[in-house]
Design an enzyme around this catalytic site. Structure first.
Site, PDB file in Angstrom:
ATOM      1  N   TYR A 157       0.930  -0.932   0.213  1.00  0.00           N
ATOM      2  CA  TYR A 157       0.038  -0.179  -0.118  1.00  0.00           C
ATOM      3  C   TYR A 157       0.979   1.101   0.010  1.00  0.00           C
ATOM      4  O   TYR A 157       1.759   1.386   1.012  1.00  0.00           O
ATOM      5  CB  TYR A 157      -1.074   0.069   1.418  1.00  0.00           C
ATOM      6  CG  TYR A 157      -1.690   1.088   1.170  1.00  0.00           C
ATOM      7  CD1 TYR A 157      -2.959   1.355   0.655  1.00  0.00           C
ATOM      8  CD2 TYR A 157      -1.530   2.337   1.933  1.00  0.00           C
ATOM      9  CE1 TYR A 157      -3.798   2.328   0.417  1.00  0.00           C
ATOM     10  CE2 TYR A 157      -2.431   3.531   1.794  1.00  0.00           C
ATOM     11  CZ  TYR A 157      -3.270   3.411   1.171  1.00  0.00           C
ATOM     12  OH  TYR A 157      -4.359   4.709   1.073  1.00  0.00           O
ATOM     13  N   ASP A 236       9.415   2.863   0.681  1.00  0.00           N
ATOM     14  CA  ASP A 236       8.440   3.878   1.197  1.00  0.00           C
ATOM     15  C   ASP A 236       8.310   3.426   2.595  1.00  0.00           C
ATOM     16  O   ASP A 236       8.098   2.384   3.282  1.00  0.00           O
ATOM     17  CB  ASP A 236       7.009   3.217   0.541  1.00  0.00           C
ATOM     18  CG  ASP A 236       5.581   3.456   1.124  1.00  0.00           C
ATOM     19  OD1 ASP A 236       5.864   4.372   2.162  1.00  0.00           O
ATOM     20  OD2 ASP A 236       4.763   3.527   0.637  1.00  0.00           O
ATOM     21  N   LYS A 263       3.012  11.237   6.894  1.00  0.00           N
ATOM     22  CA  LYS A 263       2.447  11.012   8.441  1.00  0.00           C
ATOM     23  C   LYS A 263       3.159  11.963   9.305  1.00  0.00           C
ATOM     24  O   LYS A 263       3.002  13.147   9.134  1.00  0.00           O
ATOM     25  CB  LYS A 263       2.350   9.301   8.675  1.00  0.00           C
ATOM     26  CG  LYS A 263       1.848   8.612   7.569  1.00  0.00           C
ATOM     27  CD  LYS A 263       1.080   7.539   8.348  1.00  0.00           C
ATOM     28  CE  LYS A 263       0.563   6.365   7.320  1.00  0.00           C
ATOM     29  NZ  LYS A 263      -0.893   6.747   6.906  1.00  0.00           N
TER      30      LYS A 263
END
Ligand SMILES: Cc1ncc(COP(=O)(O)O)c(C=O)c1O
Length: 424
Positions: A157, A236, A263
């Protein structure tokens, strides 16, 4: 003997009865947003809780129930829900003038702080989300190599338009993806033998895909293959950057060519960032003719930049992140101990402060996960419907001990229901 499905239906009825204000909020939202939702990962049937406020590691829903929040905003909420430090940084930036129409001093400082942490990052650029950071990293890698094929992994993801659970999604960006099994060196070797690959985009731990860490030898193999074939290796680390001061790349010693972040590095505000080796990132140097463009009105917005600086300087220190990592490892071990001792059909996987509880039901584990989520919600502990737990810094041993007790009580009370699984 009550089946899991029957127990879940009963737990759902109880949830509906306990949460009339959340239900009303959902129905109102559904008038103006599809399914009352603007963020698919937050959806769970019959309707999600609507949260009114948060403080420290606790949240209060619109019906007045207080929960220990163990979702931690899907890893972004590492600071908990209230921070005088972040609030003061944002207020100061606001007082100094927002939307300054040019470069500002804060973006330089934040870029310096981030570049200094990650072995792979010589130069970096800011975006507004992790999704955008990954999209930009892929575009730059394609342009830098002159190739189009991008290797990603099943269960990976990387954002709403870069999601590879079950192979892919109709709303994925229309790139030339090759989806490989995760943690499979042979599959990667075969892919490189047969294709001209621009980039490999990999999470050092599948996050949304269930908290399955990459093996060290797999990361090393991806490093070797990309180097041999002139492809760009992109980590990532949107979630995993919290595993150490320099992320998983520092922990494993495997340095990618590019890294994406998001984030918590925005200090609670919308944030993304991609960076990497000088030679790759310089393709965007606007002083060069033919430079790649990369725009974004809010890429350097002063509020995010200020919050990010304060977050790094105050919270995201090596000591804090090491302690949080240890706390998560300890929690996962104790949680698995509770499940084993109670012969409960669950296990937890993960790395450091991010973990997922899985149900051990060959017929599918969604119902088991949801049942536990409802039971823990009743006891005042908020975990994600998919079983995710992401610890925030304010979660202390007291909350963890209480949580483990609640898990023990919940699985003990469901012993007969689990028996129906064996009988099925
Ligand atoms: C590993 C990973 N990459 C990328 C993203 C996308 O980040 P954002 O939601 O900020 O677009 C996420 C979000 O959950 C993520 O977990």
């Amino acid at each position: 003997m009550m089946s899991v499905a029957e127990a879940l239906a009963e737990a759902e009825r109880d949830f509906v009865a306990r949460n009339p204000q959340s239900e009303a909020s959902h129905q109102r939202a559904a008038q103006v947003m599809p399914g009352g939702n603007t963020r698919t990962s937050l959806w769970s049937a019959p309707f999600p809780l609507t949260i009114a406020s948060g403080e420290g590691c606790r949240i209060t829903d619109v019906d007045g129930h207080i929960y220990v929040d163990l979702v931690g905003e899907f890893t972004a909420g590492i600071f908990g829900h209230s921070s005088p430090v972040l609030a003061a940084a944002v207020a100061k930036a606001h007082a100094n003038g927002i939307n300054l129409s040019s470069h500002n001093t804060l973006e330089v400082r934040l870029a310096e702080l981030i570049a200094a942490r990650f072995p792979s990052i010589d130069l970096l650029r800011f975006t507004n989300s992790g999704t955008e950071a990954n999209l930009m990293a892929l575009m730059v890698a394609k342009a830098a190599t002159g190739r189009s094929k991008i290797v990603v992994f099943d269960g990976g993801y990387h954002g709403g338009v870069l999601t590879f659970a079950g192979g892919g999604s109709p709303v994925n960006a229309p790139l030339d993806f090759l989806v490989l099994p995760y943690n499979d060196i042979e599959a990667a070797e075969a892919a490189f033998a047969e294709n001209d690959i621009a980039a490999v985009l990999v999470e050092p731990m599948l996050g949304a895909g269930g908290c399955h860490p990459a093996r060290q030898d797999v990361l090393e193999a991806l490093r070797r293959l990309t180097r041999e074939h002139g492809a760009v290796l992109i980590f990532d680390e949107v979630q995993t950057a919290r595993m150490a001061h320099g992320g998983v790349q520092a922990r494993t010693g495997v340095t990618p060519d590019m890294t994406t972040l998001g984030k918590f590095f925005g200090g609670g505000l919308a944030f993304g960032c991609f960076g990497g080796r000088r030679a790759i990132m310089e393709t965007m140097d606007p002083r060069r003719s033919g430079a790649l463009g990369h725009a974004g009105t809010f890429n350097n917005n002063t509020l995010t930049m200020a919050a990010g600086i304060a977050a790094i300087e105050t919270y995201l220190t090596a000591d804090n992140l090491d302690a949080l990592f240890a706390r998560g490892e300890d929690l996962r071990a104790r949680l698995n101990g509770v499940f084993t001792d109670a012969h409960a059909p669950y296990h937890a996987t993960g790395m450091g402060s991010i973990l997922t509880i899985h149900g051990d039901d060959p017929a599918g584990d969604i119902a088991l996960r949801r049942l536990l989520q409802f039971d823990l919600g009743r006891a005042g502990y908020h975990i994600a419907a998919r079983g995710l737990i992401a610890l925030s810094l304010p979660v202390s041993e007291a909350e963890i001990a209480g949580f483990l007790q609640a898990v023990g009580d919940a699985v003990a009370a469901r012993r007969a229901v689990y028996g129906s699984l064996a009988a099925a």
